[in-house]
Design an enzyme around this catalytic site. Structure first.
Site, short mmCIF file in Angstrom:
data_model
loop_
_atom_site.label_atom_id
_atom_site.label_comp_id
_atom_site.label_asym_id
_atom_site.label_seq_id
_atom_site.Cartn_x
_atom_site.Cartn_y
_atom_site.Cartn_z
N GLU A 162 0.82 -1.21 0.00
CA GLU A 162 0.00 0.00 0.00
C GLU A 162 0.86 1.27 0.00
O GLU A 162 2.07 1.21 0.21
CB GLU A 162 -0.92 -0.01 1.23
N HIS A 163 0.20 2.39 -0.26
CA HIS A 163 0.88 3.69 -0.29
C HIS A 163 0.21 4.61 0.72
O HIS A 163 -1.01 4.56 0.90
CB HIS A 163 0.78 4.29 -1.70
N SER A 164 1.03 5.40 1.39
CA SER A 164 0.50 6.25 2.47
C SER A 164 -0.53 7.27 1.98
O SER A 164 -1.38 7.71 2.74
CB SER A 164 1.64 6.99 3.18
N ALA A 165 -0.45 7.65 0.69
CA ALA A 165 -1.27 8.77 0.22
C ALA A 165 -2.43 8.38 -0.71
O ALA A 165 -3.32 9.19 -0.94
CB ALA A 165 -0.39 9.79 -0.48
N ARG A 174 -8.48 6.06 0.85
CA ARG A 174 -7.29 5.73 1.65
C ARG A 174 -7.70 5.51 3.11
O ARG A 174 -7.32 4.53 3.74
CB ARG A 174 -6.27 6.87 1.51
#
Lengths: 394, 394
Positions: free
Chosen positions: A227-230, A278
């Site tokens: 996953e990506h934080s943003a 998100r």
């Protein structure tokens, strides 16, 4: 042909991966790279897998286009020869432990005495100064000490290192940039200089926004799998037959994705915007995941590609090597090696319209160029060279 | 001071990470980097976390030392202004999808018409040619398509992407090397050129011996957690309180390690040599693992450091930022940002003895330099600039 890189001579004291990757890039441009190796065994990677006919493909790949001389740097004659070659070289590069070149009498200070405007680069784990300067480093040690290892992996699993030796390669390409900058500086000022490059700092330099998350807000970023934080979904999913990577960072892309899936997800207020997707990804993930599990990777890639959604299968190395994109762009080059035979390797990783970057020659056998370099650059007679060989100095 | 990089002007059409990392390195050297952004919203990363006072630290870190102008490239006036600036720039760099600059009338061919010896680089996911040239790519897509994602992770767990956007950063630093090479080439030949850089190829280029394992022997390398194909133990272990990374690639290092552990392992014929330890690692791992679990990470690091065994804790980002090695080498720099205030960021990732690489100025607010650039470089009047602003062209 007028190739200005042919006028650059690099005396290359590097071994294994970081330094040899750096000098491979220069050799591909056309620079003369004279690799200095231990008599008898040579660069450690001459003994690294994979092998064919007992010859290392690891070495053969990273040392194409270079020359090899053997030299016992601990002998007085070896040191004299090294200084004699530094006098005629534009660049010296080494990746021994900090302090080794000093002990050998081959430090930047010594090199300057014979060649005042020499450019001299050192690559090490932690740099030439500071409390860790003498600490030994391999790639995994550098990955661990730069924070990279801890932030790679699944949150509910132990951290995992990057599969390839990225801290090595990354230090090597940063060194190549710095050396090219120093060459440019030399052109304009006539001055040489010393460059101190560490794996710890160059790896820290590519941590994207991870360091800033901490310095700005005191947040210590943790690993988060794929996953990506943003953004979300920015992930890898299990499909009917394998895996698939997708990336949607905007409503435009997510809208295309839900349309391709034949679903309406965005009308749910929890998933209406990227920030909400998100925030509520723990609820969104199983919805998308269930759909992915019902479709094959090939079908998903085909469908999403048509819809303009960033998507990819997780290519295996064999699929990568045979991929039409790699083939049509000529990224694989075949070279004849005197022992291995013909074999394919990745070529120079960029395409210039003017500069040519062919794999011109196979990696050298150990000491293949010793006679030539000593005779032409230092004027040594055949007898003198033979005497040095008999004494295991070259 | 005589800094030759101050005479280099880069017209920077890049956004997010790969391109901005590349031009950050040039800006740090002293080059003038004029970042061209969309009026209104600017670079996407102006809206990426982390934030302080509603300002992005992501943007502020990667765009220090640069200038910002806004420009609607889709308007005829915007295009004319861009070409006018290309005429006075040494380098153009962009990382739009392949074909975008052509559609805007700002391709290399158009740039050459106004500036015949311009250097022009494009960074993209898959390159400007080939069947995938129009395929959209984010970092995870490039990691998947280059084989890196599949070879990272534990063998008994799904593959996992590198925690940070390494495919982006790696393309950026390769682009920086290529641009510096093109500058050197230009110095000697007077010629500019086009450079086509892809994330897929630059990532493939740093896969160490993985591609060669396949091309030489048909072996398709799989992910192997923290282990290394050629050495053992080269791994991460669970300790009494956390984890520890160790690397022993030789009898010399492993001998030191077993001594430090107070054990005799090498007398067992299964573990007498590095190749045997690698071959029989499934039996060796629990022996070492049991010892590691009885000791704390701090104790193991201290003990192994003294013994000269490559060892490291898995630093968290906060531990990295405060580490004495990073501090004493000046790798963190404090910069005052007009909105964020004072904050720390990683500095230039190498140390030159001559070239200075300070963080001289904060990242620009959106369009902070529009007036100055249009007035000084293009001779626009205040009235003309105001009119362009009123029409949202700048």
């Amino acid at each position: 042909m007028n190739n200005p890189f042919e006028n650059i001579t690099i005396l290359d004291f590097t071994h294994v991966y970081s330094g040899p990757y750096c000098t491979m890039l220069f050799a591909d441009l056309g620079a003369r790279v004279i690799k200095v190796e231990r008599p008898g065994s040579g660069d450690d990677t001459r003994h690294y897998l994979p092998f064919k006919n007992n010859e290392s493909g690891y070495f053969a790949y990273l040392n194409r286009n270079k020359e090899s001389i053997t030299l016992d740097l601990k002998s007085p004659e070896g040191k004299e020869i090294a200084l004699g070659l530094m006098k005629q070289s534009d660049i010296v590069i080494e990746n021994f432990s900090a302090g080794t070149m000093e002990k050998l009498g081959l430090s930047y200070e010594e090199a300057r005495k014979v060649h005042p405007d020499i450019i001299y680069a050192s690559i090490s784990g932690f740099g030439q100064t500071g409390p860790l300067c003498h600490k030994a480093a391999y790639d995994n040690i550098a990955q661990a000490m730069s924070g990279l290892l801890r932030v790679t992996g699944y949150p509910d699993q132990p951290p995992v290192k990057v599969g390839v030796s990225i801290a090595d390669a990354n230090a090597g390409i940063h060194a190549a940039f710095c050396l090219m900058a120093a060459l440019y500086y030399h052109e304009h000022t006539g001055k040489g200089q010393y460059i101190d490059i560490s794996m710890m700092e160059t790896t820290m330099s590519v941590l994207e926004n991870f360091v800033i998350q901490y310095t700005l807000n005191g947040v210590v970023p943790e690993r988060m799998g794929n996953e990506h934080s943003a953004s979300a979904p920015f992930d890898v999913y299990v499909t009917k037959d394998d895996y698939v990577a997708v990336a949607t960072a905007s409503n435009r892309l997510f809208s295309r994705m839900q349309d391709a899936m034949g679903m309406d997800i965005m009308s749910d207020p929890r998933f209406a915007e990227n920030t909400l997707r998100r925030k509520n990804y723990v609820e969104l993930k199983p919805i998308i995941g269930a759909w992915m599990k019902e479709h094959t990777t090939a079908d998903i890639v085909s469908l999403f590609d048509q819809a303009g959604v960033p998507v990819a299968p997780l290519l295996r190395i064999d699929e990568l090597v045979h991929h039409p994109q790699i083939r049509q762009r000529g990224m694989m080059e075949t070279q004849h090696h005197p022992i291995i035979g013909d074999f394919e390797m990745p070529g120079f990783p960029a395409h210039f319209s003017e500069i040519q970057t062919p794999v011109r020659k196979a990696a050298p056998l150990l000491g293949a160029d010793t006679d030539d370099v000593l005779a032409v650059m230092l004027g040594f007679s055949k007898e003198k060279i033979q005497e040095l060989k008999d004494r295991d100095i070259v």
